[in-house]
Motif scaffolding. Structure first.
Motif, mmCIF file in Angstrom:
data_model
loop_
_atom_site.group_PDB
_atom_site.id
_atom_site.type_symbol
_atom_site.label_atom_id
_atom_site.label_comp_id
_atom_site.label_asym_id
_atom_site.label_seq_id
_atom_site.Cartn_x
_atom_site.Cartn_y
_atom_site.Cartn_z
ATOM 1 N N GLN A 112 100.756 14.107 -4.440
ATOM 2 C CA GLN A 112 101.144 13.488 -5.705
ATOM 3 C C GLN A 112 101.817 14.506 -6.628
ATOM 4 O OE1 GLN A 112 98.035 11.347 -7.732
ATOM 5 N NE2 GLN A 112 99.247 11.075 -9.560
ATOM 6 N N TYR A 113 101.420 15.760 -6.520
ATOM 7 C CA TYR A 113 101.989 16.821 -7.360
ATOM 8 C C TYR A 113 102.981 17.695 -6.595
ATOM 9 C CZ TYR A 113 98.780 15.457 -10.944
ATOM 10 O OH TYR A 113 98.129 14.724 -11.890
ATOM 11 N N SER A 114 103.393 17.258 -5.419
ATOM 12 C CA SER A 114 104.355 17.999 -4.589
ATOM 13 C C SER A 114 103.876 19.416 -4.293
ATOM 14 C CB SER A 114 105.736 18.029 -5.252
ATOM 15 O OG SER A 114 106.215 16.720 -5.420
ATOM 16 N N LEU A 115 102.597 19.551 -4.008
ATOM 17 C CA LEU A 115 102.019 20.839 -3.631
ATOM 18 C C LEU A 115 101.781 20.826 -2.122
ATOM 19 C CD1 LEU A 115 99.406 21.237 -6.492
ATOM 20 C CD2 LEU A 115 101.522 22.508 -6.219
ATOM 21 N N PHE A 116 102.531 21.647 -1.417
ATOM 22 C CA PHE A 116 102.442 21.648 0.030
ATOM 23 C C PHE A 116 102.102 23.019 0.587
ATOM 24 C CE2 PHE A 116 105.391 18.286 -1.268
ATOM 25 C CZ PHE A 116 104.664 17.200 -0.831
ATOM 26 N N THR A 117 101.574 23.890 -0.243
ATOM 27 C CA THR A 117 101.180 25.216 0.194
ATOM 28 C C THR A 117 99.826 25.554 -0.411
ATOM 29 O OG1 THR A 117 101.923 27.497 0.405
ATOM 30 C CG2 THR A 117 102.354 26.437 -1.684
ATOM 31 N N ASN A 118 99.105 26.427 0.254
ATOM 32 C CA ASN A 118 97.784 26.852 -0.216
ATOM 33 C C ASN A 118 97.792 28.352 -0.444
ATOM 34 O OD1 ASN A 118 96.452 24.317 0.015
ATOM 35 N ND2 ASN A 118 96.482 24.566 2.216
ATOM 36 N N PRO A 119 97.044 28.826 -1.404
ATOM 37 C CA PRO A 119 96.370 28.088 -2.466
ATOM 38 C C PRO A 119 97.359 27.661 -3.543
ATOM 39 C CG PRO A 119 96.039 30.424 -2.796
ATOM 40 C CD PRO A 119 96.823 30.271 -1.512
ATOM 41 N N SER A 120 96.945 26.689 -4.339
ATOM 42 C CA SER A 120 97.731 26.243 -5.487
ATOM 43 C C SER A 120 96.780 26.027 -6.663
ATOM 44 C CB SER A 120 98.471 24.945 -5.192
ATOM 45 O OG SER A 120 99.488 25.154 -4.244
ATOM 46 N N LEU A 121 97.326 26.206 -7.851
ATOM 47 C CA LEU A 121 96.559 26.051 -9.088
ATOM 48 C C LEU A 121 97.378 25.228 -10.062
ATOM 49 C CD1 LEU A 121 94.205 26.915 -11.057
ATOM 50 C CD2 LEU A 121 95.668 28.852 -11.666
ATOM 51 N N PHE A 163 100.360 22.140 -17.650
ATOM 52 C CA PHE A 163 100.824 23.290 -18.410
ATOM 53 C C PHE A 163 101.239 24.448 -17.505
ATOM 54 C CE2 PHE A 163 100.038 27.355 -20.454
ATOM 55 C CZ PHE A 163 100.890 27.249 -21.547
ATOM 56 N N LEU A 164 100.482 24.672 -16.435
ATOM 57 C CA LEU A 164 100.733 25.832 -15.580
ATOM 58 C C LEU A 164 100.608 25.414 -14.119
ATOM 59 C CD1 LEU A 164 101.043 29.021 -15.516
ATOM 60 C CD2 LEU A 164 98.567 29.062 -15.307
ATOM 61 N N ARG A 165 101.529 25.913 -13.294
ATOM 62 C CA ARG A 165 101.534 25.623 -11.860
ATOM 63 C C ARG A 165 101.829 26.923 -11.124
ATOM 64 N NH1 ARG A 165 103.890 21.092 -8.266
ATOM 65 N NH2 ARG A 165 103.359 19.825 -10.058
ATOM 66 N N ARG A 166 100.938 27.262 -10.207
ATOM 67 C CA ARG A 166 101.126 28.453 -9.368
ATOM 68 C C ARG A 166 100.747 28.099 -7.940
ATOM 69 N NH1 ARG A 166 103.718 29.544 -12.796
ATOM 70 N NH2 ARG A 166 103.688 31.254 -14.240
ATOM 71 N N SER A 167 101.511 28.599 -6.989
ATOM 72 C CA SER A 167 101.227 28.363 -5.578
ATOM 73 C C SER A 167 101.459 29.632 -4.778
ATOM 74 C CB SER A 167 102.141 27.265 -5.015
ATOM 75 O OG SER A 167 101.827 26.028 -5.574
ATOM 76 N N ARG A 168 100.781 29.691 -3.659
ATOM 77 C CA ARG A 168 100.870 30.764 -2.675
ATOM 78 C C ARG A 168 100.422 32.118 -3.229
ATOM 79 N NH1 ARG A 168 105.538 30.933 1.576
ATOM 80 N NH2 ARG A 168 104.549 28.946 1.887
ATOM 81 N N VAL A 169 101.229 32.766 -4.035
ATOM 82 C CA VAL A 169 100.857 34.055 -4.626
ATOM 83 C C VAL A 169 100.449 33.791 -6.071
ATOM 84 C CG1 VAL A 169 101.645 36.365 -5.229
ATOM 85 C CG2 VAL A 169 102.480 35.277 -3.140
#
Length: 107
Positions: free
Chosen positions: A64-73, A82-88
């Protein structure tokens, strides 16, 4: 706390402030980062509710949030992303980007 799409929609409608940590059981980085992230959030941002999503069990939430990598925040303030971070995910960077908005929002 386990998160469902229904709970997520309710949180956004109620303009809640929270974060979601996305991980998977086969992700070594996810397992190392999770306790460090929990500590950071508990010490510096205690008023953010914490949720975790296991992408192997609930892939629909990540999709739903187009997050296809781990980890994600994902961090939501007032029901808005407000904030989106993935992988690193740099914990110092997360702290730096959240500190001022968190203070303005909660103080």
């Amino acid at each position: 706390m386990k998160l469902s799409l229904a709970i997520l929609e309710k949180l956004k409608e109620e303009r809640a402030s929270f974060y979601i940590y996305f991980s998977a059981p086969n992700c070594g980085v996810c397992h190392v980062l999770a306790p460090k992230l929990k500590t950071l959030m508990a010490e510096h941002f205690p008023r953010l509710d914490a949720y975790e999503v296991d992408n192997s069990i609930q892939p629909e939430i990540a999709a739903q949030y187009s997050l296809f990598t781990n980890p994600s925040l994902l961090v939501f303030l007032d029901g808005k992303e407000f904030l989106r971070r993935s992988r690193v995910i740099g914990l110092g960077e997360v702290e730096g980007e959240l500190k001022r908005p968190y203070q303005l929002f909660f103080e």
